[in-house]
Design a protein around this motif. Structure first.
Motif, PDB file in Angstrom:
ATOM      1  N   ARG A 166      10.945  77.661  42.154  1.00  0.00           N
ATOM      2  CA  ARG A 166      11.018  78.621  41.366  1.00  0.00           C
ATOM      3  C   ARG A 166      12.318  79.013  40.947  1.00  0.00           C
ATOM      4  NH1 ARG A 166      10.219  84.610  43.554  1.00  0.00           N
ATOM      5  NH2 ARG A 166      11.004  85.633  41.609  1.00  0.00           N
ATOM      6  N   TYR A 167      13.493  78.798  41.704  1.00  0.00           N
ATOM      7  CA  TYR A 167      14.921  78.782  41.435  1.00  0.00           C
ATOM      8  C   TYR A 167      15.116  77.850  40.541  1.00  0.00           C
ATOM      9  CZ  TYR A 167      19.865  78.650  42.260  1.00  0.00           C
ATOM     10  OH  TYR A 167      21.372  78.491  42.231  1.00  0.00           O
ATOM     11  N   GLN A 168      15.002  76.379  40.749  1.00  0.00           N
ATOM     12  CA  GLN A 168      15.070  75.214  40.047  1.00  0.00           C
ATOM     13  C   GLN A 168      14.538  75.374  38.828  1.00  0.00           C
ATOM     14  OE1 GLN A 168      14.678  72.208  42.750  1.00  0.00           O
ATOM     15  NE2 GLN A 168      16.456  72.497  43.694  1.00  0.00           N
ATOM     16  N   GLY A 169      13.132  75.673  38.937  1.00  0.00           N
ATOM     17  CA  GLY A 169      12.423  75.670  37.662  1.00  0.00           C
ATOM     18  C   GLY A 169      12.746  76.448  36.560  1.00  0.00           C
ATOM     19  N   SER A 170      13.488  77.880  36.876  1.00  0.00           N
ATOM     20  CA  SER A 170      13.785  78.676  35.994  1.00  0.00           C
ATOM     21  C   SER A 170      14.999  78.182  35.097  1.00  0.00           C
ATOM     22  CB  SER A 170      14.452  79.978  36.483  1.00  0.00           C
ATOM     23  OG  SER A 170      13.553  80.488  37.393  1.00  0.00           O
ATOM     24  N   TYR A 171      15.298  76.988  35.391  1.00  0.00           N
ATOM     25  CA  TYR A 171      16.297  76.505  34.376  1.00  0.00           C
ATOM     26  C   TYR A 171      16.000  74.965  34.122  1.00  0.00           C
ATOM     27  CZ  TYR A 171      19.195  80.290  36.972  1.00  0.00           C
ATOM     28  OH  TYR A 171      19.335  81.364  37.201  1.00  0.00           O
ATOM     29  N   GLY A 172      14.804  74.776  34.265  1.00  0.00           N
ATOM     30  CA  GLY A 172      14.388  73.523  33.662  1.00  0.00           C
ATOM     31  C   GLY A 172      14.498  72.257  34.280  1.00  0.00           C
ATOM     32  N   ALA A 173      15.165  72.307  35.609  1.00  0.00           N
ATOM     33  CA  ALA A 173      15.526  71.376  36.592  1.00  0.00           C
ATOM     34  C   ALA A 173      14.898  71.328  37.784  1.00  0.00           C
ATOM     35  CB  ALA A 173      16.911  71.403  36.573  1.00  0.00           C
ATOM     36  N   THR A 174      13.428  71.528  38.032  1.00  0.00           N
ATOM     37  CA  THR A 174      13.038  71.438  39.290  1.00  0.00           C
ATOM     38  C   THR A 174      12.971  69.901  39.744  1.00  0.00           C
ATOM     39  OG1 THR A 174      11.390  73.096  38.946  1.00  0.00           O
ATOM     40  CG2 THR A 174      10.780  71.405  40.691  1.00  0.00           C
ATOM     41  N   LEU A 175      13.959  69.588  40.948  1.00  0.00           N
ATOM     42  CA  LEU A 175      14.145  68.416  41.171  1.00  0.00           C
ATOM     43  C   LEU A 175      13.193  67.571  41.861  1.00  0.00           C
ATOM     44  CD1 LEU A 175      17.748  68.794  42.922  1.00  0.00           C
ATOM     45  CD2 LEU A 175      17.297  68.146  40.760  1.00  0.00           C
ATOM     46  N   VAL A 176      12.077  68.001  42.385  1.00  0.00           N
ATOM     47  CA  VAL A 176      10.995  67.374  42.884  1.00  0.00           C
ATOM     48  C   VAL A 176       9.653  67.826  42.221  1.00  0.00           C
ATOM     49  CG1 VAL A 176       9.711  66.472  44.891  1.00  0.00           C
ATOM     50  CG2 VAL A 176      12.234  66.956  45.008  1.00  0.00           C
ATOM     51  N   ALA A 177       9.047  67.123  41.248  1.00  0.00           N
ATOM     52  CA  ALA A 177       7.647  67.386  40.883  1.00  0.00           C
ATOM     53  C   ALA A 177       6.749  66.509  41.891  1.00  0.00           C
ATOM     54  CB  ALA A 177       7.508  66.809  39.448  1.00  0.00           C
ATOM     55  N   ARG A 236      12.622  68.304  30.498  1.00  0.00           N
ATOM     56  CA  ARG A 236      12.417  69.194  31.530  1.00  0.00           C
ATOM     57  C   ARG A 236      11.650  69.134  32.562  1.00  0.00           C
ATOM     58  NH1 ARG A 236      11.807  74.883  28.710  1.00  0.00           N
ATOM     59  NH2 ARG A 236      10.492  73.637  27.544  1.00  0.00           N
ATOM     60  N   SER A 237      12.020  69.546  33.734  1.00  0.00           N
ATOM     61  CA  SER A 237      10.961  69.570  35.075  1.00  0.00           C
ATOM     62  C   SER A 237      10.734  71.228  35.388  1.00  0.00           C
ATOM     63  CB  SER A 237      11.585  68.781  36.022  1.00  0.00           C
ATOM     64  OG  SER A 237      10.798  68.878  37.352  1.00  0.00           O
ATOM     65  N   LEU A 238       9.559  71.618  35.172  1.00  0.00           N
ATOM     66  CA  LEU A 238       9.374  73.124  35.550  1.00  0.00           C
ATOM     67  C   LEU A 238       8.453  73.224  36.680  1.00  0.00           C
ATOM     68  CD1 LEU A 238       8.423  73.901  31.679  1.00  0.00           C
ATOM     69  CD2 LEU A 238      10.606  74.091  32.868  1.00  0.00           C
ATOM     70  N   TYR A 239       8.182  74.507  36.973  1.00  0.00           N
ATOM     71  CA  TYR A 239       7.279  74.902  38.090  1.00  0.00           C
ATOM     72  C   TYR A 239       6.341  75.848  37.734  1.00  0.00           C
ATOM     73  CZ  TYR A 239       6.236  77.535  42.261  1.00  0.00           C
ATOM     74  OH  TYR A 239       5.663  78.190  43.418  1.00  0.00           O
ATOM     75  N   GLU A 240       5.215  75.711  37.996  1.00  0.00           N
ATOM     76  CA  GLU A 240       3.963  76.819  37.666  1.00  0.00           C
ATOM     77  C   GLU A 240       3.487  77.308  38.943  1.00  0.00           C
ATOM     78  OE1 GLU A 240       1.848  79.038  36.513  1.00  0.00           O
ATOM     79  OE2 GLU A 240       2.803  78.095  34.744  1.00  0.00           O
ATOM     80  N   PRO A 241       3.951  78.412  39.314  1.00  0.00           N
ATOM     81  CA  PRO A 241       3.226  79.289  40.574  1.00  0.00           C
ATOM     82  C   PRO A 241       1.793  79.411  40.394  1.00  0.00           C
ATOM     83  CG  PRO A 241       4.734  80.639  39.036  1.00  0.00           C
ATOM     84  CD  PRO A 241       4.771  79.299  38.521  1.00  0.00           C
ATOM     85  N   ARG A 242       1.289  79.646  39.300  1.00  0.00           N
ATOM     86  CA  ARG A 242      -0.055  79.880  39.144  1.00  0.00           C
ATOM     87  C   ARG A 242      -1.037  78.661  39.844  1.00  0.00           C
ATOM     88  NH1 ARG A 242       1.357  83.097  34.469  1.00  0.00           N
ATOM     89  NH2 ARG A 242       1.086  85.140  34.805  1.00  0.00           N
ATOM     90  N   ALA A 243      -0.613  77.596  39.612  1.00  0.00           N
ATOM     91  CA  ALA A 243      -1.116  76.331  39.811  1.00  0.00           C
ATOM     92  C   ALA A 243      -1.102  76.098  41.331  1.00  0.00           C
ATOM     93  CB  ALA A 243      -0.627  75.086  38.980  1.00  0.00           C
TER      94      ALA A 243
END
Length: 412
Positions: free
Chosen positions: A210-221, A259-266
């Motif tokens: 969530r932290y990294q995804g807030s800035y478009g940079a989730t390091l591990v999808a 960008r690499s994002l995070y989707e908490p609802r998924a």
């Protein structure tokens, strides 16, 4: 790692460590188990507090999507995994590409049974074989058969919540991201090893993404459950052989300016290791994968400042693990022998801070209507007292394997 903040800092202030231990060692330990974790935890907590609102919910409409499921000797769970994908509340066509990576059990038979039971016009299930061992090869085989703009990867031991596919595909389609990581939680907690892992997924891993995804940079999808833009993955060359094929791919997508994002609802429910040995193999593999990602794309090569920053922070985790195993753990042992040079009663003062951070993450997770998982108090106690020791020790094993270039088995 936050558990070391109070103890190390308090002991140094009392002068105990400086009087009895080498100065360089004291600085290494205090910075590694106090200052560095305090910075990392504080930055993550404040950022997640600022981004406490749930992201908008996007609907994918009738957009077709492919789902790649790779399996090697997964006869016990593959049928349920395919079923959870086929039964998604998703309006568009879903093509499930099942790739058997040279299984020696009944995995292929279970795939055929699932195809017979769940296939219908809107749910196309196709079976493939990949005799060359290696998860990256199996994933690339699945990628060859993707004909849709977006695809999703799901591990053979992961089941999706009924709206997970719509949530993750809707997010990637609406935002133009290169990839989106799903919200993984532990599917079960029968053993003490699994009980503490529930809290690692539910709190630590979720907070970091969530932290990294807030800035478009989730390091591990993570390959266990993530969505990708097909053209972007093909342009990046797909997956490469290694311990962290999903890490390397994410770094390369970021390096391409995506960008690499995070989707908490998924939400996806994944089987976690039941024994200490299995957990050690998994976490050492993750640590090795981090080195592979850093080797593939250097932090200073990332075009996005946040991607480069987070990748650089990953290097500091090596210091943290070394300081914890060779500093904080011996410090606790010394304290129990009456020598509180590196850890003492002041260490306990950090627990309220840790509980505040944990409570904030739990509150966010509980706000998700898709989230039904519940952890045990016993598991949380193990997570607080034991898990970091296990995590750091396994990571050091993985770092050593990366340096010595030991062989890899994609099965954990």
């Amino acid at each position: 790692m936050a558990v070391g903040v109070g103890g190390a800092g308090g002991a140094l202030g009392a002068g105990g460590a400086a009087l009895h231990l080498p100065f360089a060692y004291v600085v290494f330990v205090v910075a590694g188990v106090a200052l560095l974790p305090a910075y990392l935890t504080g930055a993550m907590f404040l950022s997640n507090l600022l981004h406490r609102k749930l992201p908008p919910r996007f609907h994918p409409g009738c957009r077709p999507v492919s789902v790649i499921v790779c399996a090697r000797n997964e006869e016990k769970g593959i049928y349920g995994t395919i079923g959870s994908i086929a039964q998604q509340e998703y309006d568009g066509r879903v093509t499930i590409l099942c790739v058997d990576n040279g299984s020696t059990d009944g995995t292929m038979a279970e795939m055929r049974r699932a195809a017979a039971d769940f296939s219908r016009p809107s749910r196309v299930i196709r079976l493939f074989g990949c005799c060359e061992p290696g998860k990256a090869r199996a994933l690339n085989e699945g990628l060859r058969h993707v004909r849709d703009e977006y695809f999703v990867t799901v591990d053979a031991d992961t089941r999706l919540e009924t709206s997970a596919l719509a949530a993750i595909v809707g997010r990637i389609a609406a935002t133009g991201a290169g990839c989106v990581a799903g919200n993984l939680v532990s599917a079960g907690a029968r053993t003490w090893v699994q009980k503490m892992q529930f809290w690692d997924y539910f709190v630590s891993i979720a907070a970091i993404k969530r932290y990294q995804g807030s800035y478009g940079a989730t390091l591990v999808a993570q390959g266990a459950f993530s969505a990708y833009e097909t053209a972007a993955v093909r342009a990046a060359g797909g997956w490469t052989d290694g311990a962290g094929e999903d890490i390397v791919l994410t770094y390369r997508l970021l390096a391409a300016g995506r960008r690499s994002l995070y989707e908490p609802r998924a939400v996806g429910f994944t089987d976690v290791p039941a024994t200490l040995g299995a957990l050690a193999r998994q976490r050492s593999r993750w640590a090795r994968g981090m080195f592979e990602g850093l080797a593939a794309v250097k932090p200073w090569s990332q075009p996005d400042a946040f991607a480069g920053y987070f990748e650089t922070l990953n290097l500091s985790i090596v210091w943290l693990d070394l300081a914890y195993i060779f500093g904080f753990v011996p410090g606790v042992a010394l304290a129990l022998l009456g020598m509180p040079w590196l850890a003492g009663w002041l260490t306990l003062l950090v627990l309220p801070l840790m509980l505040i951070g944990t409570a904030s993450v739990c509150r966010f997770q509980r706000r998700l209507p898709e989230m039904e998982a519940r952890g045990s108090a016993w598991g949380f106690l193990l997570f607080v007292l034991v898990f970091q020791v296990v995590q750091s020790a396994c990571s050091l094993w993985g770092y050593a394997a990366a340096l010595t270039r030991r062989g890899i088995d994609w099965k954990r």
